[in-house]
Design an enzyme around this catalytic site. Structure first.
Site, PDB file in Angstrom:
ATOM      1  N   SER A   1       0.845  -1.196   0.000  1.00 24.23           N
ATOM      2  CA  SER A   1       0.000   0.000   0.000  1.00 24.23           C
ATOM      3  C   SER A   1       0.877   1.241   0.000  1.00 24.23           C
ATOM      4  CB  SER A   1      -0.886   0.113   1.249  1.00 24.23           C
ATOM      5  OG  SER A   1      -1.843  -0.898   1.295  1.00 24.23           O
TER       6      SER A   1
ATOM      7  N   SER B   1      -2.985  -4.021  -2.707  1.00 26.29           N
ATOM      8  CA  SER B   1      -2.488  -2.718  -2.280  1.00 26.29           C
ATOM      9  C   SER B   1      -3.667  -1.820  -1.940  1.00 26.29           C
ATOM     10  CB  SER B   1      -1.678  -2.118  -3.436  1.00 26.29           C
ATOM     11  OG  SER B   1      -0.662  -1.286  -2.974  1.00 26.29           O
TER      12      SER B   1
ATOM     13  N   ASP C   1      -4.267   1.907  -1.791  1.00 30.82           N
ATOM     14  CA  ASP C   1      -3.549   3.109  -2.207  1.00 30.82           C
ATOM     15  C   ASP C   1      -4.482   4.302  -2.175  1.00 30.82           C
ATOM     16  OD1 ASP C   1      -1.328   1.427  -2.679  1.00 30.82           O
ATOM     17  OD2 ASP C   1      -2.196   0.877  -4.601  1.00 30.82           O
TER      18      ASP C   1
END
Lengths: 361, 361, 361, 361
Positions: free
Chosen positions: A232, A270, A272
Site C-alpha cells: 500500500s 495494495s 492506495d
C-alpha cells in the site's frame, strides 16, 4: 540536499525550500517510531493542516482511492462534506483503531471543544507485517497522541521513522518520504507538498531508469521477500492554493501519477489512498463561515494544470526520498535491505548525462 | 406479531417467519446494551453473515452512502474487493475505534487465522449524544467483543437495545429495528432482511400516514428536543439470493427508499449508510475459490426488481419496528419519549380502513 | 391552482408563486411535442439555467444517478468540473443523439461562441416505447433545437407534452410535471424548483395514500400494461441558493426521496437521474472568473437541510402534477389511461380530513 | 515488429502475437479515416467485443474516468449494469451524436433485434480541433456505421487513422495505437489488449527516457503549438480473462498507469477514460443467462495483479505505437509534426544499453 533522494531533479518544476510537505505554510508533522527488539517495528506519523483548532477551523479536502484494499478511516465524510476536522494520522493496518481513538480524544480535549460530540478521525495505514509483529497491535493511543502533540513545522525526518518504520517498497526498505514543488509566479506561485508512507511494490523505476530490472529485483522476478497482499501507499497532500474540495479531490487523484512512474501497477493487495487539503486561510471553514452564506476564495478549473504537474512530481520524488533515506532493518519475519543508494545514484547520473545522439534532430 | 410495529402491513410482499434479518439463513445478531445511571445509554449491535470463519469464507457485499456525514469504517475495501471478512458492528460515533479493535482482535484469534495479518473491520455508527455521555467513550473493546460472541440466530430484540440504546428518531426514542421479506416462489423465493439503527429525523410518516404532523412534532416545528447535526441511520441488509457485489451495492442503495418513506430527507448532519451481503453458500469466497478461476452462482440483473421492492419494504418497516418497540429514556441531556404507539396505530388503522370513495372508478 | 395535482399540500413547505421550476429566477423551459398518427408520441423538453450565453457563463451543477439503466449524456464532465455549459434536454431513449447534436449546434452558433470547439451536451431520456414508435427515431435535430429556442420563463405546461408525450408511470399515463418550494426567510428564503420526466413504476402512493393498491393497479399485480425494463425518471433541479457543485450533487441525490415516496423502488430497468444547478449570479462561472483566483458565494453545509427538505417535497409533487395533468393516450402498442384524478383526489381528501383518534395524545 | 514503436520492450511481460487488442480472441477493429483538403482530418474507430450479436450476448465491462473533461457516452449504464451491449466507438468531441446514432441504428437492425427498444451506445472522443475543422461536424452517421461494419480481426492500423486522424500528443502528431500482453501460463495465460486514441500532453517520457526534455518540447516549455483545454486519451481494453465487472473496472483504472508513465499528469482540460471488457464466453451475458440464476466463471481478486501489470504495460506501449506510427499533418489551424522516430529510438537504445556502473552491487 545534494545527497538526498535520487540525486537528480524529478520533473520540471522547482522544489520548495525544504522540499517537504512543511513548505506549505502552517503544516505540521509529528512522528513516533516504535522499535522494540527484533519483532516490533512500527509507528505513527501525524500531519496537521494548520496550528489552530482543526475542528473549529476545518480545511477543505479531497480524497481518492486508487486501490481500495486498505482500511483508510474517515473517507466518506471527507467526500460528502469536503473537509477535514482532525489531524491526518498514518500507522499500521491493525492499529487504525488506536490512531482514531487518539485523534478523537485529542480533539475532544482541545480548548474550545467542550461541546464537540462528533469527530471524524482521518487515519491511513499500510501493512508492516513483514518486519513488525503486526498481530501484536503494539501502537497505543498514547503513542498516536504523541505523534499529534509533537508535530512541528520545519524539516521532516524521512526513511525508517514513524508510520514508515516497518514498511517495505519494491522489496527494499521503504518508509516515510516527502517532497514539494513551488510553482513559478507565472503559474500562480502556489506550493504543493506531499508526504508518503511507502509500502508497495512492482518494477522499480527511479527517475525513469529501470533500476529494479538492472538490480534484478522486481515483481515476478522471484526476488521479493514477500508478495503479501498488503502493500500500500498512502499520500498526504497539502497546498496553499485556495482550492475547492472538488479540485482537491482531483489533486489527490493526480498524486498517483507519481506512484505509477515509480513502477507500481496498483496490485490487487495494495490499498492506495491520497488525501489532499488546502491550508489557505481564505478557504478555511471557520465557525463563522459555517453558519450560512459566505464568500470563499477559489481557484478556477482552468488554473489547475500546473498544480497537477506539481503533485505528480512531488509524489514521485517523495517515494525516492523514502527509499534513499532508509537503512537495513531486521524484523519479525526477515531482513529487508535498503536500496543501494550510491550505486543507484550512479546509474541514474550516467543515464541522465548528456551523450551523443540525444540532440534535437 | 399482531401488536408489533405499525400494526399494518408495510408494502405488498410477505414477511419472513421472524420478520427479522435472521430470517436469512445463517445470519446471527448479538447485542450489548450499556446503561449506567442517567448519563450512559449506549451499546453495540453485531451482525454476523454466517456462523463459520468469516475471514476465511468471505461474503460478497455492497456498500452505499446516502449521506456521508458519518464515520462508517471499512467501506473502501468493501467497494473495491466486493466482500466482507468480519462481523458488521454498530455502535456510537465516538466508539468506532473500540468496535474496530474488537472486530480485529476477535478475527485474529479465530481458529485457522493464525497467519492473518490484515483485517478489514466494518463498523457503522450513529450519534447518541443526546441521551448518552458520548464524550466519555464508554464502550470498551470487551463490550464490543461480547456483542460478537453472543450473536445467535433466531428472534432479534428491538427498541432500546444494543447500538440503539441511546438513539433518537423524529424526536421520539429510536433504537434497533428489524424486518424481512420473503419473495413468492414465482419471483425467486429469496429472503431479504434488514436491521436498522435509527437515529434520524424529518417529518415522520408511518405507512403513509402523516403521523409527525398529526402529532405536531416534526422538522422545523420547533418541537424536536435536538436538531443536532448528528442524526443518522445505518442499515445492514442480508439476503440468501446469490448476488454479485455490484447487485448487492444496488440493493444497499434501494434500502434508502424505505427511509425516505418514513419522512427523512437525509439532512445535512446525517450519516446514512447501508451495507448488504449475500449469505448464499454458492457465492461465498472460500479460501479455495479465492485462489484463481472459479464458477459462482449469480442472479441476473433482470431478476433484481423484486429484491429491490423487498429491501425497500423491509427497511421502512424496520424503522417503525424500532420506534414502536422503544420506551421513554431519560439521559445525559434530557428525556426522550417513545412514540405513543397505541394512538398512532389507531390513527393508521383508521386511515387504512375501507371507506366510501376508494373503490376503483 | 386549486384543481392541480393531488389537491393537497405535499410536505410542510410553501410552494413558489408558479409552483414550477421557473420560480427560480432566470430559468427557462421550452417543449416540443411530436404526435403523428397513432404511432408517434414523443418530444423534447429543454431547461435553460439562465437567459444569457450558457457556455460563456457556466453554472455550477451536480449530478446523481439513483439507477444507471439509462443513457444520460454529459454526466462525467458535470461530475469532474462541477458545471453545466448548455441547456439541459430531455427526450426519448433512442433520440439522445439528436438532442445532443441540437445542443452542440445551438451552442456553437450563439453570439460570442465562434471560438468554441468543445461542448458538453447534457441530455436525459426515458423510454416511451410503449406509446411511441421509438425505433423510428422520430425526433430530429430541428425538433430539439426548437425546444431550446422556444424556452421561456413563466408557467410550464405539464402532462402529455414535450419529453413526457409518450411516457407511462405506474401503469397510468405519465408526462412532464413541475413544482417548487420557497423557503421561509428564517431558513434562507431560497427557492428550489424541480421538473420531472416521469416514466417509472412501482406501487403508487399519492401524498401517502396507497392509491395503487386501492385502485388495484401496481407492480406484480398483473395490471401494468408493460413491465418493460425501461422505465425511468429524470429530474432537473434549479435553485437560486449559492451552492457549491458538491452541495448541488447532494441536492440532486435528495430529489430521489420524493420519488421513493411516490412508490418507486428503483426497479432494475429504470434509469433514474437527477441534475441540479444554481442560477445564482454570485456562483456563475463567467469567463472572467474562470481565469484564475476568484471569490464566490457559498452556502455552508450546515444550511443545507431546508434545501434538502424542499427538493424532496418538490420532486414528489412534480410526479403527481404530471400524473394528474395527463390524459388518455392510444399509441403504438396500446392505450394508457390517465390516473382517475377526481376519484383519487377524493380518496386523498378523505384520508387527510380531520378525524377522531388523531389528536395528539 | 522490429521498427515499430519505441524499439525496445516496454515492461517485463511478453506481447501477444500481433501486439494488438485483436490478440484477444474475437475482438474486431474497424476504422474510417476522413481527410478532405486541409481542414478536415478526423474519423471513427470501432472496437467490437465479439463477432456475434452484441446486444443479445452482452459482455461484462468496467469503466473508469481518470479525468472527466470529456463527453464519453454510455458510462452510467456500464457502471450500474456492468455490461456493454454495443460496439465501442471513438471519434471527435463534437461528433459523438453521430457515432451514437450509428451504434443505435446498427444495433436495431441486427438480425434478432426486431424487438429491441433500448440501446446503450458507448462512445469515446478526443478533441482534434487543432488539425480538424471540428466545428463543421464532418463525421456522418454513415461514416461511423462503416467503421462498425468494416471491423475485422487481425492486425490494426496505427497512427494517423480513424479516430486518431487529427489528434495531437505532447505537441507531436498522435493517433491510434495498440498493444497487448500475454501472461505466462504460470500467471494464468490470459491476454490483455489495449487500443488508445492519444490526444494529450505533458512532459513526454518514452520507456523512461525524458524524450520531451531532450527534444526541448514539453508542457510549459512554450513549445506546444496548442495548450488547448481539450486534449484527452481514451483507452479500450479487452481481455479473455473471465473477470467480473468490478475487476474489469479495476483493470480500466490501472490502464492509466501506462498513461502516467508517458508523461501525463492528467491536465485540467483532458478527458481521460478507459473502458474494459471481457470477451470470455464463460462470462458472456447471453439471453439465457440474463433470465435468472446462472453460474459464471470468475477470476478471484487474488489473481488480478498480473493482469494489472499487463494493462499498465500495454497502455503505455500503445501510446508509443501511436506516436511512432504517425506522420506530419497540416490541418485547419497549423502543422503538427510526427515524433522524430529514428532519433528517439537511438536515444532510448543508448540509455538502455548495458554500461559501466549498472551492475548489481
Amino acid at each position: 540536499t545534494e545527497t538526498r533522494g535520487a540525486g537528480v531533479p524529478i520533473g520540471i518544476l522547482p522544489t520548495g525550500p525544504l522540499d517537504a510537505i512543511t513548505d506549505v505554510a502552517g503544516v505540521r508533522v509529528g512522528q513516533v517510531t516504535i522499535e522494540r527488539g527484533r519483532t516490533v517495528h512500527t509507528g505513527v506519523t501525524a500531519v496537521l493542516p494548520h496550528g489552530g483548532n482543526l475542528w473549529q477551523d476545518k480545511v477543505p479536502a479531497g480524497f481518492h482511492a486508487a486501490n481500495g484494499f486498505g482500511k483508510f478511516a474517515g473517507s466518506t465524510q471527507v467526500e460528502d462534506l469536503g473537509e477535514i476536522e482532525t489531524p491526518i494520522l498514518l500507522t499500521n493496518t491493525l492499529s487504525v483503531p488506536e490512531a482514531m481513538a487518539a485523534s478523537i480524544e485529542w480533539t475532544l480535549e482541545q480548548p474550545g471543544n467542550a461541546g464537540v460530540r462528533t469527530v471524524n478521525a482521518v487515519v491511513g495505514e499500510t501493512n508492516d507485517g513483514l518486519l513488525n509483529d503486526i498481530r501484536g497491535r503494539h501502537v497505543t493511543i498514547a503513542d498516536a497522541r504523541r505523534a499529534i502533540e509533537s508535530a512541528t513545522t520545519g524539516p521532516v525526518e524521512e526513511g525508517v521513522v514513524g508510520a514508515g518504520t516497518g514498511t517495505v517498497s519494491f522489496g527494499w526498505k521503504g518508509g516515510i518520504g516527502t517532497a514539494s514543488r513551488k510553482l513559478p509566479d507565472s503559474l500562480g506561485g502556489w506550493t504543493v507538498g506531499v508526504l508518503a508512507q511507502t509500502n508497495y511494490g512492482g518494477v522499480l523505476s527511479v527517475a525513469g531508469v529501470p533500476v529494479g530490472q538492472r538490480l534484478g529485483q522486481y515483481l515476478y522476478k522471484d526476488k521479493l521477500p514477500e508478495t503479501s497482499a498488503d502493500g500500500s501507499v498512502v499520500l498526504v497532500i497539502a497546498t496553499d492554493a485556495p482550492l475547492s474540495d472538488r479540485n482537491l479531490r482531483r489533486l489527490a487523484q493526480r498524486a498517483f501519477v507519481g506512484i505509477a512512474r515509480t513502477g507500481s501497477a496498483f496490485s490487487n493487495g495494495s490499498g492506495d489512498y491520497a488525501i489532499a487539503f488546502s491550508s489557505a486561510p481564505d478557504v478555511r471553514r471557520t465557525a463563522q463561515r459555517r453558519k450560512g452564506e459566505t464568500r470563499l476564495a477559489q481557484l478556477a478549473n482552468d488554473a489547475m494544470t500546473p498544480l497537477f504537474q506539481a503533485v505528480a512530481e512531488a509524489s514521485e520524488e517523495s517515494v525516492y526520498n523514502a527509499l534513499f533515506a532508509a537503512h537495513d532493518v531486521t524484523g519479525a519475519r526477515g531482513t529487508v535491505r535498503a536500496l543501494p543508494g550510491r550505486a543507484v545514484r550512479a546509474m541514474i547520473a550516467a543515464d541522465r548525462a548528456p551523450r551523443a545522439g540525444t540532440e534535437r534532430p
